[in-house]
Each structure stands twice: as C-alpha cells, then as structure tokens.
Write an enzyme that holds these catalytic residues in place. Structure first.
Site, mmCIF file in Angstrom:
data_model
loop_
_atom_site.group_PDB
_atom_site.id
_atom_site.type_symbol
_atom_site.label_atom_id
_atom_site.label_comp_id
_atom_site.label_asym_id
_atom_site.label_seq_id
_atom_site.Cartn_x
_atom_site.Cartn_y
_atom_site.Cartn_z
ATOM 1 N N LYS A 73 -10.853 -4.646 0.423
ATOM 2 C CA LYS A 73 -10.608 -3.560 1.479
ATOM 3 C C LYS A 73 -11.697 -2.851 1.816
ATOM 4 O O LYS A 73 -10.984 -2.947 3.025
ATOM 5 C CB LYS A 73 -10.280 -2.268 -0.153
ATOM 6 C CG LYS A 73 -8.442 -2.646 -0.959
ATOM 7 C CD LYS A 73 -8.981 -1.906 -1.881
ATOM 8 C CE LYS A 73 -7.262 -2.319 -2.432
ATOM 9 N NZ LYS A 73 -7.431 -1.191 -3.900
ATOM 10 N N GLN A 117 -10.090 3.424 -7.481
ATOM 11 C CA GLN A 117 -9.784 1.358 -7.905
ATOM 12 C C GLN A 117 -8.670 2.169 -9.905
ATOM 13 O O GLN A 117 -10.112 2.506 -10.465
ATOM 14 C CB GLN A 117 -10.460 0.277 -7.448
ATOM 15 C CG GLN A 117 -10.195 -0.846 -8.276
ATOM 16 C CD GLN A 117 -9.320 -1.061 -6.982
ATOM 17 O OE1 GLN A 117 -9.434 -1.056 -6.230
ATOM 18 N NE2 GLN A 117 -8.190 -1.636 -7.809
ATOM 19 N N ASP A 140 -2.471 6.023 -1.458
ATOM 20 C CA ASP A 140 -2.471 5.432 -2.670
ATOM 21 C C ASP A 140 -0.922 5.913 -2.432
ATOM 22 O O ASP A 140 -0.381 5.215 -3.251
ATOM 23 C CB ASP A 140 -3.247 4.979 -3.695
ATOM 24 C CG ASP A 140 -3.877 3.886 -3.726
ATOM 25 O OD1 ASP A 140 -3.822 2.866 -3.500
ATOM 26 O OD2 ASP A 140 -4.985 4.067 -4.350
#
Ligand SMILES: NC(=O)c1ccc[n+]([C@@H]2O[C@H](COP(=O)([O-])OP(=O)(O)OC[C@H]3O[C@@H](n4cnc5c(N)ncnc54)[C@H](OP(=O)(O)O)[C@@H]3O)[C@@H](O)[C@H]2O)c1
Length: 314
Positions: A73, A117, A140
């Site tokens: 990412k 994460q 997200d």
C-alpha cells in the site's frame, strides 16, 4: 469525475447464450492498472491546486502477510505521488496508545485516509479502533456510519475496498449484474455483507443470495447463480459441482498452501478450484492476479475521493 475503469473489448452477459470453450480470464492486474491511472489523473489535478492526498497505514505487530500488504500500500501511494505514512507499532502496543495515534491522525490535515491493518493483536479491540477513526477518513469503509450509508444507498458512503474492487471488475469486463442472480458465499463485514449490499444497490440491481457455513446444500445454491462471489477463506473449496455452465466466478479468497517447489515454501490459491471450475465459466478471476490488485486500487481511489471531499468542504 469518471468512476469506472475502461472496458475490455469482450462482453459477457451471465446466464445468457451458450458456454464458451475458453473462459474469459478476468485480469485484475490490468484492470487495477487502468483504475490507478485514472486515480493518478485525479491526484495530478489535486496537486496542481496545492493539495496532496495522504494515506496513513497503521500496523500493530509483525504478522508477515500484514507487513507485505502494508508495504504494498505504501509503495503504491508513493508511485502515484500521494503522501504516505506507515506506522509499524510493536505487537504489545496498548489500545490507548493506538487510539491516541488515531486521534492525532484524525486531526492531521495532511492525512485524508486512515487504515489500521487487520488482524490486530488480541489486546486491541478492533471495533473500538474502527469507531475512533474520523468517518470521513475511514477509507476502509468499516466505520458504522459508512456501513449505514452503504445500506441506505447514500452515494457519500465510503465502500470497503475488496467488494468495491469486485464490482469494478464486473463493470470493467462488461458483466451485466442487473437482473442477474448473484450468490455471495461468505457474510463477513469486510467482504460478504458489503458485497451483497453493493450488488443489491440501485444501478447494480442484482438479485442477491448470501450463503455461509450454515447454508444447506451450498452446491445447489451456487449452481443457481449467474455470478458467484467466493469469500470463504478455504483453499479450493468451490469445485466444478458448485458452478453451472456459463457462470461468472469472482474468487476473493487468498489462502496459503504448502508448496515445496516454491522458494517461499507456499503458494497463494483462491477459494475456487480454478482448474476444475474455469472450463465451465463464462468468465473467472485467477488467484493471484484477480481481486487482490483491485483492493489496493480501490483503497487509493477511496483516499483520493476522501481528499477531494475534504478539499471541497474547505
Ligand atoms: N483479495 C483481497 O483483497 C481480499 C481481501 C479480504 C479478504 N480476502 C480473502 O477472502 C477470504 C474471505 O475473507 P473474510 O475476511 O471474508 O473471511 P471470514 O471473516 O473468515 O469469513 C468467511 C465466511 O465464509 C463462510 N464460510 C466458512 N466456511 C464455509 C463453508 N463451509 N460453507 C459456506 N460458507 C463458509 C463463513 O461463514 P460463517 O459466517 O457462517 O462462519 C464466513 O461468513 C479469505 O481467503 C481472505 O484472505 C481477500
């Protein structure tokens, strides 16, 4: 703003016409590249106005797969000309320390997207962390306000990246969802449920069935699908008996299986037994190289769009 990536030349309408001899392999890497190119154009326009979209990715612990995702990412952000911040916190980080970092990032004008994460270590309450993220920066799409916005068909919803990537793959490869019967196998908050909601939304207009571990006669359910989305987390779980001729199969699964012939000692496979299923399909995604690259591309898009919205709000 142009949301969809460019179309492939081939048209695939699930459930219509005869089965083709060779399935259309949906190339997620290529589709992701096209999407990233569109995002790069948006970034260039923002930078011309003196605004650089910024993403902060937080990793707690040293889970090897998570480390690889975070690196990837960070690298994609930098390649696109975005501002990237990577926080790698020790495994024993306390919940309060993490929440303090999230609050600092919420207040940081250089950061437009925040991602923690998953999975975090056990002392971290993941839901509490998600709820601490400013919903405008929740790229997200896991914050309850964004989940509710998706359920309410609010166009301002930030949609979870993996299901968004699956829908984008279908669109980019001209796979008609309107009126199609889509069976989503899996009901997780990050893939299955938002996938079902996206397919159900006006514009996508699929008839959606969600299956899970308690579903009776799963093979009969998936065989009734024009489009099967597999998000199960079990290697090669769906076989030829689960899919009817001419179906479209999107394999979200990423599973490590031992492979002595690989230098890493393992290889990645999907939830679908590709070799058995592909000959029956009109179109299918491979693993790797299918949904995975789209997830990162959608994260970049979500971050840039969050930045655009914040810039417009002043
Ligand atoms: N490509 C990407 O970027 C990406 C992103 C995220 C996840 N993934 C992968 O996608 C897969 C799913 O991830 P997830 O986070 O959604 O997993 P998850 O939270 O473990 O959910 C798995 C779902 O599969 C269902 N399931 C398990 N066994 C089943 C069975 N025998 N029959 C029918 N359904 C069954 C479960 O049902 P119950 O609810 O009844 O337990 C659950 O709803 C994993 O391989 C993951 O690595 C890939």
């Amino acid at each position: 703003m142009k949301r969809s990536v460019e179309k492939s030349n081939r048209s695939c309408a699930p459930g219509q016409g005869r089965m083709e001899r060779m399935p259309h392999i949906i190339d997620g890497r290529k589709t992701a590249e096209l999407s990233l190119a569109a995002t790069a154009t948006q970034i260039a326009a923002l930078r011309a106005r003196g605004i650089t979209p910024g993403l902060a990715v937080v990793l707690v612990g040293d889970h090897p797969a998570s480390q690889a995702y975070v690196r990837s990412k960070d690298k994609t952000c930098r390649e696109l000309g975005m501002h990237s911040r990577k926080y790698e916190l020790p495994r024993e980080t306390a919940q309060d320390e993490l929440l303090t970092l999230i609050r600092d990032l919420n207040a940081d004008p250089a950061i437009h997207g925040i991602l923690v994460q998953s999975p975090p270590p056990p002392q971290i309450d993941e839901q509490m962390v998600v709820q601490a993220i400013d919903p405008r920066k929740d790229v997200d799409g896991f914050h309850p306000l964004n989940v509710a916005a998706l359920a309410m068909d609010d166009p301002a919803a930030i949609v979870p990246c993996t299901p968004l990537g699956c829908l984008e793959l279908l669109r980019a490869h001209d796979i008609e969802t309107s009126g199609a019967h889509a069976v989503v196998v899996g009901r997780s908050l990050i893939v299955g449920k938002p996938m079902a909601m996206l397919l159900l939304r006006k514009g996508a207009d699929a008839t959606v069935t969600v299956a899970h571990s308690r579903t009776r006669d799963l093979a009969a359910v998936t065989r009734s699908a024009d489009i099967v989305i597999a998000a199960i987390g079990r290697p090669h779980f769906l076989g030829a008996d689960h899919v009817r001729d001419g179906a479209v199969v999107i394999d979200v699964g990423i599973n490590r299986v031992e492979d002595a012939s690989s230098p890493r000692g393992y290889r990645l496979v999907g939830d679908v037994d590709f070799d058995a299923v592909a000959p029956k399909c009109r179109a299918i995604t491979p693993v790797p190289g299918g949904v995975g690259p789209m997830t990162i591309a959608m994260l970049m898009r979500n971050t840039v769009e969050a930045c655009e919205r914040m810039a417009a709000a002043g």
